[in-house]
Design a protein around this motif. Structure first.
Motif, PDB file in Angstrom:
ATOM      1  N   HIS A  27       7.158   2.445   0.888  1.00  0.00           N
ATOM      2  CA  HIS A  27       5.581   2.736   1.158  1.00  0.00           C
ATOM      3  C   HIS A  27       4.776   2.949  -0.384  1.00  0.00           C
ATOM      4  N   ALA A  28       5.207   3.199  -1.624  1.00  0.00           N
ATOM      5  CA  ALA A  28       4.952   3.013  -2.427  1.00  0.00           C
ATOM      6  C   ALA A  28       4.620   1.515  -2.812  1.00  0.00           C
ATOM      7  N   ALA A  29       4.353   0.505  -2.249  1.00  0.00           N
ATOM      8  CA  ALA A  29       4.219  -0.979  -1.951  1.00  0.00           C
ATOM      9  C   ALA A  29       3.488  -0.776  -1.230  1.00  0.00           C
ATOM     10  N   LEU A  30       2.752  -0.495  -0.211  1.00  0.00           N
ATOM     11  CA  LEU A  30       1.855  -0.053   0.610  1.00  0.00           C
ATOM     12  C   LEU A  30       0.473  -0.435   0.436  1.00  0.00           C
ATOM     13  N   ASP A  31       0.099  -0.204  -0.778  1.00  0.00           N
ATOM     14  CA  ASP A  31      -0.816   0.315  -1.152  1.00  0.00           C
ATOM     15  C   ASP A  31      -0.864  -1.198  -2.356  1.00  0.00           C
ATOM     16  N   ILE A  32      -0.012  -1.965  -3.366  1.00  0.00           N
ATOM     17  CA  ILE A  32      -0.291  -2.997  -3.141  1.00  0.00           C
ATOM     18  C   ILE A  32      -1.080  -4.214  -2.137  1.00  0.00           C
ATOM     19  N   VAL A  33      -0.107  -4.034  -0.717  1.00  0.00           N
ATOM     20  CA  VAL A  33       0.001  -4.743  -0.336  1.00  0.00           C
ATOM     21  C   VAL A  33      -1.457  -4.544   0.524  1.00  0.00           C
ATOM     22  N   GLN A  34      -2.236  -3.899   0.506  1.00  0.00           N
ATOM     23  CA  GLN A  34      -3.335  -2.978   0.687  1.00  0.00           C
ATOM     24  C   GLN A  34      -4.451  -4.262   0.888  1.00  0.00           C
ATOM     25  N   ASP A  35      -4.568  -4.452  -1.141  1.00  0.00           N
ATOM     26  CA  ASP A  35      -5.034  -5.307  -2.022  1.00  0.00           C
ATOM     27  C   ASP A  35      -4.828  -6.337  -1.807  1.00  0.00           C
ATOM     28  N   LEU A  36      -4.105  -6.493  -1.946  1.00  0.00           N
ATOM     29  CA  LEU A  36      -3.605  -8.631  -2.141  1.00  0.00           C
ATOM     30  C   LEU A  36      -3.942  -8.493  -0.685  1.00  0.00           C
ATOM     31  N   ALA A  37      -3.756  -7.982   0.984  1.00  0.00           N
ATOM     32  CA  ALA A  37      -4.052  -8.392   1.735  1.00  0.00           C
ATOM     33  C   ALA A  37      -5.498  -9.310   2.030  1.00  0.00           C
ATOM     34  N   TRP A  38      -6.680  -8.654   1.255  1.00  0.00           N
ATOM     35  CA  TRP A  38      -7.648  -8.960   1.754  1.00  0.00           C
ATOM     36  C   TRP A  38      -8.274 -10.198   0.339  1.00  0.00           C
ATOM     37  N   THR A  39      -6.850 -10.669  -0.028  1.00  0.00           N
ATOM     38  CA  THR A  39      -7.574 -11.626  -1.021  1.00  0.00           C
ATOM     39  C   THR A  39      -7.230 -13.221  -0.628  1.00  0.00           C
ATOM     40  N   THR A  40      -6.057 -12.953   0.506  1.00  0.00           N
ATOM     41  CA  THR A  40      -6.088 -14.280   1.360  1.00  0.00           C
ATOM     42  C   THR A  40      -5.275 -14.642   2.853  1.00  0.00           C
ATOM     43  N   SER A  41      -5.376 -15.517   3.585  1.00  0.00           N
ATOM     44  CA  SER A  41      -5.437 -15.542   4.622  1.00  0.00           C
ATOM     45  C   SER A  41      -4.515 -15.550   5.368  1.00  0.00           C
ATOM     46  N   ALA A  42      -3.369 -15.999   4.221  1.00  0.00           N
ATOM     47  CA  ALA A  42      -2.023 -16.096   4.647  1.00  0.00           C
ATOM     48  C   ALA A  42      -1.871 -15.026   5.417  1.00  0.00           C
TER      49      ALA A  42
END
Lengths: 206, 168
Positions: B73-88
């Protein structure tokens, strides 16, 4: 030896492979299903606005699934992260897969097995001039509008809203009739108005 | 040279192995079991977990399970930001905690498949995610399934665990 050439039967749907999706459904079958959907909803509501909202919700469920499926099938697992990217995805891929082959003359084709088919892509994607956050998909002959007397474009607007919402671009999507001189049938326009957060994120991503 | 030193030279982590010496006649054999920790969670677009499974080969301990959920759950924030920087779709490892690594796979509808693991087998993890993604698509295509609700199918559970044994 009757069952020899039969296709393999799978016990559970999760074991069946995902189809490659070149299947087409006859227009009559879709027309029948859609008319039943509209008639069922008509019995449940009191006014047109409520009916349109229900059609939109039905389309929303379709849109959410169509997005995931098409990204997997057609785009080789690449997601859309930019506004223009997702709009061109809807405008080309989604429209081609959902409405790619359209019946040219619907009035007497319903009774025929061979459908007259005309290939087209949605006519144009335009940016609304009044506001920064509005986009329009303009359609000369929207498939679902051949069916009824009133605007069933709400279903298609729901599909578009489902795709955008699931991809992380919340928007208000509505379908409008736009009369054009020189043509008896009005064009149907799907108006997409994006939420604030989408524009902020787009500005941030540069 | 002791067995643990030998394994360490070969580049295999020894901290998590159990050794079982077996003697057959004059010969002595040692069997060792490689135990791995892995916790797999599917989180929907609205940050609600819709599926969880402990898929490692270590026996499940209660405290460890809570800790795994907390890390994911703590990793969710990081994932959210990272998801918008790449289309993979496959974001490799987004976060670490001690020696555990969180790897994430984001689908088109922003459903996140998150795996907490201690192995370094990236190709296996990518294949695992791709196969689970296909299973998830089949569940989603069910018109009676509400997107974002819990996945309760036991067949799905069986298949995910089988895939985990195969790839992880």
């Amino acid at each position: 030896m009757i069952g020899v050439g039969k296709a393999k039967q799978y016990a559970n749907v999760l074991d069946k492979p995902l189809s490659r999706g070149r299947q087409e459904v006859s227009l009559s079958a879709f027309a029948f299903l859609f008319s039943e959907l509209v008639q069922y909803n008509q019995t449940q509501v009191d006014n047109i606005a409520e009916l349109e909202r229900r059609l939109e919700d039905a389309g929303y469920a379709v849109g959410a699934r169509v997005l995931e499926l098409l990204c997997h099938r057609e785009k080789g697992n690449r997601r859309e992260t930019r506004l223009l990217g997702i709009l061109s995805f809807i405008h080309s891929t989604v429209w081609k897969v959902l409405f790619g082959k359209v019946v040219y003359l619907i009035t007497f084709c319903i009774w025929k097995d061979n459908l007259y088919q005309k290939r087209y892509v949605a006519d144009s994607l335009e940016k609304g001039t009044e506001h920064e956050d509005e986009y329009m998909i303009s359609e000369k002959e929207l498939l679902v509008n051949h069916m009824g007397a009133f605007n069933c474009g709400a279903f298609v607007a729901g599909i578009v809203r489902g795709v955008l919402d699931s991809a992380g671009f919340p928007a208000v999507v509505t379908a409008h009739f736009v009369p054009i001189e020189g043509q008896q049938r009005p064009r149907t326009t799907i108006l997409i108005k994006f939420a604030e957060e989408v524009l902020r994120r787009e500005a941030r991503l540069g | 040279m002791t067995l643990s030193r030998l394994l360490r030279c070969a580049g295999v982590s020894t901290a998590i192995h159990r050794f079982y010496p077996v003697s057959v006649g004059n010969q002595q054999f040692v069997f060792w079991i490689m135990a791995s920790t892995a916790c797999f969670v599917i989180v929907s677009r609205n940050d609600i977990p819709i599926y969880e499974a402990e898929v490692g080969s270590v026996l499940k301990k209660e405290e460890a399970a809570h800790l795994h959920q907390f890390i994911l759950h703590a990793a969710l924030d990081i994932v959210q930001d990272l998801a918008w920087t790449t289309s993979a779709m496959f974001l490799k490892s987004v976060d670490r905690f001690n020696d555990l690594v969180v790897s994430v796979y984001v689908t088109a509808g922003h459903t996140r498949l998150m795996l907490l693991h201690d192995s370094r087998n990236e190709d296996g993890i990518k294949s695992f995610f791709q196969d689970v993604h296909e299973l998830y698509l089949k569940i989603l295509l069910n018109p009676l399934y509400l997107p974002g609700s819990r996945i309760t199918s036991s067949h799905f559970d069986t298949k995910v665990r089988a895939l985990a044994r195969k790839y992880l």
